[in-house]
Enzyme design. Sequence first.
Site, PDB file in Angstrom:
ATOM      1  NE  ARG A  15      -1.978  -1.634   3.589  1.00 16.25           N
ATOM      2  CZ  ARG A  15      -2.395  -1.801   4.840  1.00 16.25           C
ATOM      3  NH1 ARG A  15      -3.622  -1.414   5.190  1.00 16.25           N
ATOM      4  NH2 ARG A  15      -1.606  -2.352   5.743  1.00 16.25           N
ATOM      5  CE  LYS A  75       0.661  -1.996   9.694  1.00 17.96           C
ATOM      6  NZ  LYS A  75      -0.564  -2.262  10.509  1.00 17.96           N
ATOM      7  CE1 TYR A  94      -5.686   2.534  10.427  1.00 16.76           C
ATOM      8  CE2 TYR A  94      -4.542   2.034   8.391  1.00 16.76           C
ATOM      9  CZ  TYR A  94      -5.715   2.267   9.079  1.00 16.76           C
ATOM     10  OH  TYR A  94      -6.919   2.240   8.413  1.00 16.76           O
ATOM     11  CG  HIS A  96      -2.342  -0.603  15.128  1.00 19.29           C
ATOM     12  ND1 HIS A  96      -3.670  -0.717  15.485  1.00 19.29           N
ATOM     13  CD2 HIS A  96      -2.338  -0.498  13.768  1.00 19.29           C
ATOM     14  CE1 HIS A  96      -4.434  -0.689  14.393  1.00 19.29           C
ATOM     15  NE2 HIS A  96      -3.649  -0.547  13.351  1.00 19.29           N
ATOM     16  CD  GLU A 118      -3.958   3.310  15.576  1.00 16.69           C
ATOM     17  OE1 GLU A 118      -3.082   3.253  16.450  1.00 16.69           O
ATOM     18  OE2 GLU A 118      -3.748   3.725  14.407  1.00 16.69           O
ATOM     19  CB  SER A 133     -12.427  -2.665  10.031  1.00 20.60           C
ATOM     20  OG  SER A 133     -11.604  -2.119  11.025  1.00 20.60           O
ATOM     21  CB  VAL A 178     -13.246  -6.952  11.925  1.00 31.69           C
ATOM     22  CG1 VAL A 178     -12.620  -8.304  11.559  1.00 31.69           C
ATOM     23  CG2 VAL A 178     -12.229  -5.842  11.680  1.00 31.69           C
ATOM     24  CG  ASP A 197     -20.319  -7.837  20.265  1.00 34.77           C
ATOM     25  OD1 ASP A 197     -19.410  -7.568  19.463  1.00 34.77           O
ATOM     26  OD2 ASP A 197     -20.705  -7.037  21.140  1.00 34.77           O
ATOM     27  CB  ALA A 267      -7.733  -8.666  17.401  1.00 31.06           C
ATOM     28  CG  ASP A 269      -2.663  -4.359  12.901  1.00 31.55           C
ATOM     29  OD1 ASP A 269      -1.451  -4.522  12.724  1.00 31.55           O
ATOM     30  OD2 ASP A 269      -3.474  -4.208  11.976  1.00 31.55           O
TER      31      ASP A 269
END
Length: 371
Positions: A15, A75, A94, A96, A118, A133, A178, A197, A267, A269
Amino acid sequence: MFIGIPKEIKEMEFRVSSTPNNVKELVANSHKVFVQKTAGLGAGFSDEEYKAAGAEMLDTIEDVYEKAEMIIKVKEPLPPEFSLMKEGLILFTYLHLAPVPDLTDELLKDKITGIAYETIEKNGTLPLLIPMSEVAGRMAVQVGAFYLQKHNGGRGVLLGGVPGVPPGKVVIVGGGLVGTNAAKMAIGLGARVYILDVDTDRLRYLDDVFGGRLHTVMSSPGNIADQVKDADLLVGAVLIPGAKAPKLVTDEMVATMPEGSVIVDVAIDQGGCVETIKTTTHADPIYTVHGVVHYGVANMPGAFARSSTLALTNATSLYAIKIANMGWKDALRSDEGFLKGLNVYDGQLTCAPVAEAQGRECVDPKEMIIS
């Protein structure tokens, strides 16, 4: 503003953070854009397209960092980039940070202004996380179906089944974006899909939207264990914005899964929600624990670089222009949701979930730049 677009150096990350059209818009707003040569090739954008958009093409990543006041990336910075960062640099990407204290240390030491895609919010959503996502959720089922093939290490189950043969079982832990996109793909293939959930309203919504084609289950340790033990594909889709993901699927649960079943933990990341998961790469994406295939690639959307770049930059470009036009402080002062993207500034950590995950002190960003 002088804006730098470096080539991503994460393994097999194709990317790019800005398209030629994004560059053209920044230039039209009187900003100078420096693009590293070949930065866009992985996503199908040539150097000639960037030149035509008004970018100045630079040979190396060092050149880009040296000239830029703001670096826009996809990233998080990796160790080879640490020495390139300078005090006061605006880093828009991002991050993270929750599971990576070493990167946090570096950003604090260098007094970087780190604005993380994020954790930016808008109307209760995460607008810069949504597009990736969507990609990762849809991709999770494709990946799972691929590794369920016997010659790829799986148990040889076709998720959609065939007449006279039951379809495979897909269990999705987390009913957010997601999880919803993973459910769309799995249902489309004809699988039996179970989604867990903790939010009953979310389960009610999903049950209504999917019209009975989806089995909703309240998330609890006992219910997760019950669903996991006969799953052919388990998708980890848990997100707590900015925070480290909780380990909801334990080692003991994984040990009960059928041999050759597959786990795709989106998940990862944020550290992953499966206890046995670890970060992998597109070059070496899987490993096996308890006979279960684990996929933990941390930059999943990079595999679909063209689609992912377009989806990501559709969301990020307006924010980048706002930073460039107004200056980052005024841009964040004007939008409380945008302000939540500020993770580090002037050697201080400004994101509470990251601070909690790493046991650090946190400063309220409002106190730093508003009051």
